[in-house]
Design an enzyme around this catalytic site. Structure first.
Site, PDB file in Angstrom:
ATOM      1  N   ASN A   1       0.832  -1.210   0.000  1.00 13.04           N
ATOM      2  CA  ASN A   1       0.000   0.000   0.000  1.00 13.04           C
ATOM      3  C   ASN A   1       0.861   1.253   0.000  1.00 13.04           C
ATOM      4  O   ASN A   1       0.520   2.246  -0.646  1.00 13.04           O
ATOM      5  CB  ASN A   1      -0.958  -0.003   1.195  1.00 13.04           C
ATOM      6  CG  ASN A   1      -2.194  -0.826   0.911  1.00 13.04           C
ATOM      7  OD1 ASN A   1      -3.026  -0.437   0.090  1.00 13.04           O
ATOM      8  ND2 ASN A   1      -2.301  -1.985   1.549  1.00 13.04           N
TER       9      ASN A   1
ATOM     10  N   ASN B   1      -6.220   5.273   7.960  1.00 16.21           N
ATOM     11  CA  ASN B   1      -5.847   3.853   7.957  1.00 16.21           C
ATOM     12  C   ASN B   1      -6.541   3.150   6.807  1.00 16.21           C
ATOM     13  O   ASN B   1      -7.628   3.545   6.385  1.00 16.21           O
ATOM     14  CB  ASN B   1      -6.283   3.201   9.284  1.00 16.21           C
ATOM     15  CG  ASN B   1      -5.883   1.743   9.361  1.00 16.21           C
ATOM     16  OD1 ASN B   1      -4.761   1.366   8.980  1.00 16.21           O
ATOM     17  ND2 ASN B   1      -6.773   0.889   9.840  1.00 16.21           N
TER      18      ASN B   1
ATOM     19  N   HIS C   1      -8.024  -0.642   5.988  1.00 17.59           N
ATOM     20  CA  HIS C   1      -8.377  -1.873   6.681  1.00 17.59           C
ATOM     21  C   HIS C   1      -8.961  -2.865   5.666  1.00 17.59           C
ATOM     22  O   HIS C   1      -9.803  -2.488   4.848  1.00 17.59           O
ATOM     23  CB  HIS C   1      -9.407  -1.573   7.775  1.00 17.59           C
ATOM     24  CG  HIS C   1      -9.793  -2.789   8.545  1.00 17.59           C
ATOM     25  ND1 HIS C   1      -8.985  -3.345   9.518  1.00 17.59           N
ATOM     26  CD2 HIS C   1     -10.883  -3.595   8.454  1.00 17.59           C
ATOM     27  CE1 HIS C   1      -9.570  -4.433   9.999  1.00 17.59           C
ATOM     28  NE2 HIS C   1     -10.724  -4.593   9.376  1.00 17.59           N
TER      29      HIS C   1
ATOM     30  N   GLN D   1      -7.594  -3.975  -4.862  1.00 12.84           N
ATOM     31  CA  GLN D   1      -8.477  -2.811  -4.682  1.00 12.84           C
ATOM     32  C   GLN D   1      -7.908  -1.835  -3.653  1.00 12.84           C
ATOM     33  O   GLN D   1      -8.101  -0.632  -3.776  1.00 12.84           O
ATOM     34  CB  GLN D   1      -9.886  -3.263  -4.282  1.00 12.84           C
ATOM     35  CG  GLN D   1     -10.545  -4.134  -5.319  1.00 12.84           C
ATOM     36  CD  GLN D   1     -10.537  -3.488  -6.701  1.00 12.84           C
ATOM     37  OE1 GLN D   1     -10.827  -2.307  -6.845  1.00 12.84           O
ATOM     38  NE2 GLN D   1     -10.193  -4.269  -7.717  1.00 12.84           N
TER      39      GLN D   1
HETATM   40  C1  GAR Z   1      -3.051  -4.681   4.003  1.00  9.78           C
HETATM   41  O1  GAR Z   1      -3.933  -5.662   3.539  1.00  9.78           O
HETATM   42  C2  GAR Z   1      -3.740  -3.758   4.975  1.00  9.78           C
HETATM   43  O2  GAR Z   1      -5.073  -3.501   4.661  1.00  9.78           O
HETATM   44  C3  GAR Z   1      -3.644  -4.558   6.251  1.00  9.78           C
HETATM   45  O3  GAR Z   1      -2.357  -5.134   6.221  1.00  9.78           O
HETATM   46  C4  GAR Z   1      -1.965  -5.309   4.872  1.00  9.78           C
HETATM   47  C5  GAR Z   1      -0.631  -4.628   4.673  1.00  9.78           C
HETATM   48  O4  GAR Z   1      -0.097  -4.929   3.415  1.00  9.78           O
HETATM   49  N1  GAR Z   1      -3.819  -3.745   7.399  1.00  9.78           N
HETATM   50  C6  GAR Z   1      -4.364  -4.179   8.533  1.00  9.78           C
HETATM   51  O5  GAR Z   1      -4.737  -5.317   8.688  1.00  9.78           O
HETATM   52  C7  GAR Z   1      -4.486  -3.123   9.619  1.00  9.78           C
HETATM   53  N2  GAR Z   1      -5.159  -3.663  10.745  1.00  9.78           N
HETATM   54  P1  GAR Z   1       1.035  -4.024   2.800  1.00  9.78           P
HETATM   55  O6  GAR Z   1       2.151  -3.943   3.829  1.00  9.78           O
HETATM   56  O7  GAR Z   1       1.489  -4.761   1.585  1.00  9.78           O
HETATM   57  O8  GAR Z   1       0.466  -2.688   2.489  1.00  9.78           O
END
Ligand code: GAR
Length: 218
Positions: free
Chosen positions: A18, A111, A113, A177
């Site tokens: 992200n 954030n 989620h 997404q």
């Molecule tokens: C993502 O899916 C995000 O939505 C989730 O962790 C992942 C991080 O991936 N966040 C949570 O669960 C927050 N409670 P990334 O490091 O590749 O962005």
């Protein structure tokens, strides 16, 4: 950096996909935000490499080196303020923040989620969605309040849950997404279009619904 671009600090704990989506969006001079620092509570987080590759300053603040959540959050706060950031984006940052920190950054702390909130707050969202048998799942970008995963919703993206899905296939569909949604939602904030009324985020402007809900077909 564009003179009036919103300055953003991104907090991560891991992979940073992200973060990458936000870095890519910010690489466009027309995008109204710039990332000024990436902070990780985990020294080996791959997202730190992504930040460095994009020429963004990085910092590691290990939560294990602090006696309390308050002390850790105070160090985070100090680092973010030193970076000059106006807004903080949590991007896979897997630490709970204290009410003091969330209050200090109220309206400026965002954030992402991996569920359609208010369903499936907390962890293991994809597994729990499968167990619940929901047919639509997705992700949410929201403002952070002391209420875990309960702050005002800025934007959501829905995906279908397909027969044969497992946690990994569903997570991958949602993640695709997430990468579209986070830059869209940050743009709303950067354009100064977000106003919170009674816990609900209102977005100024006519194109409102077009950017707040991504709803791809199966
Ligand atoms: C993502 O899916 C995000 O939505 C989730 O962790 C992942 C991080 O991936 N966040 C949570 O669960 C927050 N409670 P990334 O490091 O590749 O962005």
């Amino acid at each position: 950096m564009a003179h009036d671009a919103l300055k953003v600090a991104v907090l991560i704990s891991g992979r940073g996909s992200n973060l990458q989506a936000l870095l890519d969006a910010c690489a466009d001079p027309a995008y109204p935000a710039r990332i000024v620092r990436v902070i990780s509570n985990v020294a080996g987080a791959f997202g730190l490499e992504r930040a460095r590759a994009a020429g963004v300053e990085t910092q590691v603040i290990r939560h294990k080196e602090y006696d309390s959540r308050e002390a850790f959050d105070a160090a985070l706060d100090q680092a973010i303020r030193a970076s000059g950031a106006d807004v903080v984006c949590l991007a896979g940052f897997m630490r709970l923040l204290t009410p003091g920190f969330t209050a200090a950054w109220q309206g400026r702390l965002v954030n992402i989620h991996p569920s359609l909130l208010p369903s499936f707050k907390g962890l293991h969202t994809h597994q729990r969605a499968l167990e619940a048998g929901v047919k639509l799942h997705g992700c949410t970008v929201h403002l952070v309040t002391p209420d875990l995963d309960g702050g005002p919703i800025l934007a959501q993206a829905a995906v279908p849950v397909l027969p044969g899905d497992d946690e990994d296939s569903l997570a991958a569909r949602v993640l695709e997404q997430e990468h579209r949604l986070y830059p869209l939602a940050l743009r709303l904030l950067a354009e100064g279009r977000v106003r919170v009324e009674n816990g609900v985020a209102r977005i100024a402007g006519l194109a409102d619904s077009g950017v707040r809900l991504l709803n791809p077909g199966p």
